[in-house]
Design a protein around this motif. Structure first.
Motif, PDB file in Angstrom:
ATOM      1  N   LYS A 127      37.914  58.730   8.414  1.00 29.11           N
ATOM      2  CA  LYS A 127      37.812  59.491   9.662  1.00 29.11           C
ATOM      3  C   LYS A 127      39.040  60.377   9.856  1.00 29.11           C
ATOM      4  N   GLU A 128      40.220  59.850   9.538  1.00 26.69           N
ATOM      5  CA  GLU A 128      41.451  60.619   9.690  1.00 26.69           C
ATOM      6  C   GLU A 128      41.517  61.769   8.681  1.00 26.69           C
ATOM      7  N   VAL A 129      41.032  61.505   7.469  1.00 27.63           N
ATOM      8  CA  VAL A 129      40.978  62.560   6.454  1.00 27.63           C
ATOM      9  C   VAL A 129      40.035  63.666   6.919  1.00 27.63           C
ATOM     10  N   ALA A 130      38.894  63.263   7.458  1.00 27.17           N
ATOM     11  CA  ALA A 130      37.910  64.232   7.941  1.00 27.17           C
ATOM     12  C   ALA A 130      38.507  65.120   9.037  1.00 27.17           C
ATOM     13  N   LEU A 131      39.216  64.502   9.968  1.00 25.39           N
ATOM     14  CA  LEU A 131      39.837  65.273  11.049  1.00 25.39           C
ATOM     15  C   LEU A 131      40.915  66.211  10.512  1.00 25.39           C
ATOM     16  N   GLY A 132      41.718  65.700   9.585  1.00 24.73           N
ATOM     17  CA  GLY A 132      42.817  66.494   9.045  1.00 24.73           C
ATOM     18  C   GLY A 132      42.369  67.704   8.258  1.00 24.73           C
ATOM     19  N   LEU A 133      41.189  67.605   7.621  1.00 25.10           N
ATOM     20  CA  LEU A 133      40.701  68.698   6.773  1.00 25.10           C
ATOM     21  C   LEU A 133      39.490  69.416   7.370  1.00 25.10           C
ATOM     22  N   ASN A 134      39.161  69.052   8.617  1.00 27.17           N
ATOM     23  CA  ASN A 134      38.025  69.676   9.314  1.00 27.17           C
ATOM     24  C   ASN A 134      36.718  69.474   8.533  1.00 27.17           C
ATOM     25  N   LEU A 135      36.517  68.244   8.095  1.00 25.31           N
ATOM     26  CA  LEU A 135      35.293  67.866   7.393  1.00 25.31           C
ATOM     27  C   LEU A 135      34.590  66.771   8.186  1.00 25.31           C
ATOM     28  N   ASN A 136      33.356  66.416   7.796  1.00 22.57           N
ATOM     29  CA  ASN A 136      32.754  65.230   8.409  1.00 22.57           C
ATOM     30  C   ASN A 136      32.976  64.033   7.481  1.00 22.57           C
ATOM     31  N   GLU A 137      32.814  62.843   8.031  1.00 20.79           N
ATOM     32  CA  GLU A 137      33.125  61.627   7.273  1.00 20.79           C
ATOM     33  C   GLU A 137      32.244  61.483   6.030  1.00 20.79           C
ATOM     34  N   LYS A 138      30.994  61.910   6.135  1.00 17.82           N
ATOM     35  CA  LYS A 138      30.091  61.813   4.994  1.00 17.82           C
ATOM     36  C   LYS A 138      30.604  62.660   3.821  1.00 17.82           C
ATOM     37  N   THR A 139      31.135  63.833   4.148  1.00 19.88           N
ATOM     38  CA  THR A 139      31.677  64.708   3.104  1.00 19.88           C
ATOM     39  C   THR A 139      32.904  64.074   2.454  1.00 19.88           C
TER      40      THR A 139
END
Length: 209
Positions: free
Chosen positions: A167-179
């Motif tokens: 979730k934190e990676v997704a937020l940091g890179l403007n991605l969704n968790e599935k990606t």
């Protein structure tokens, strides 16, 4: 005169680069900034030919900043100046739009050579790095596998290695968790591992910690 803008969070580094360039002929340091916000604000009024950009500049990481610069100022030429591992990040930043990559451990004379080369529209990496990147493909050293990774995969791996959850990676890179989960699966396949612990060990071997 080659107009240069320096973007680095460390005042002593900015001062050092300025002193090196000012001691040589043909350079004009037209500004220096410590953050990406300051960088894009300066670019509203300044027109540099070359930006010397710190890989770990605050607010937006160097690769994301490169992408934004390439989109908003396509004529700008960016030289990454970094304390991060050359072997891991040089190709990644060049793929993202940098014209060159210079380690902060390199001799100071390299700054002059690198800025000149980049200003002419040519790529710059050190001879030492070029030789290391050309080692025998038959070896099983971790860096061999790195060359298979995309820029985005390197960003995801770095954040995972720093202890970030999906979730934190997704937020940091403007991605969704599935990606992010998809990227993680790709990383495991490309780095020849089948679990997160081994993936993070590979990240450590690639000097991403």
């Amino acid at each position: 005169m080659i107009k240069v803008l320096i973007a680095d969070s460390h005042p002593i580094v900015r001062m050092g680069i300025k002193n090196v360039l000012n001691s040589a002929s043909g350079f004009e340091v037209i500004g220096d900034v410590a953050t990406t916000t300051e960088l894009f604000t300066k670019l509203e009024t300044l027109d540099p030919e070359v930006i010397i950009l710190e890989m770990d500049i605050p607010e937006i990481n160097g690769i994301a900043t490169l992408r934004k610069l390439k989109q908003e100022y396509p004529e700008l030429r960016v030289l990454i100046y970094s304390g991060q591992s050359e072997d891991v990040y040089a190709l990644s930043t060049i793929r993202a739009g940098a014209f060159g990559y210079l380690s902060k451990t390199a001799d100071l004379d390299y700054i002059i050579t690198a800025v000149r080369k980049v200003s002419e529209g040519n790529m710059f990496i050190t001879n030492e790095l070029a030789q290391r990147l050309a080692f025998d493909e038959g070896t099983q050293k971790p860096r061999r596998f790195f060359r298979k990774l995309s820029t985005r995969e390197v960003e995801v791996l770095k954040l995972l290695a720093s202890g970030k959850r999906n979730k934190e990676v997704a937020l940091g890179l403007n991605l969704n968790e599935k990606t992010v989960s998809t990227y993680k699966a790709r990383l495991m396949k490309k780095l020849n591992v089948d679990n997160l612990v081994d993936l993070l060990q590979q990240a450590k071997a690639l000097e991403l910690y």
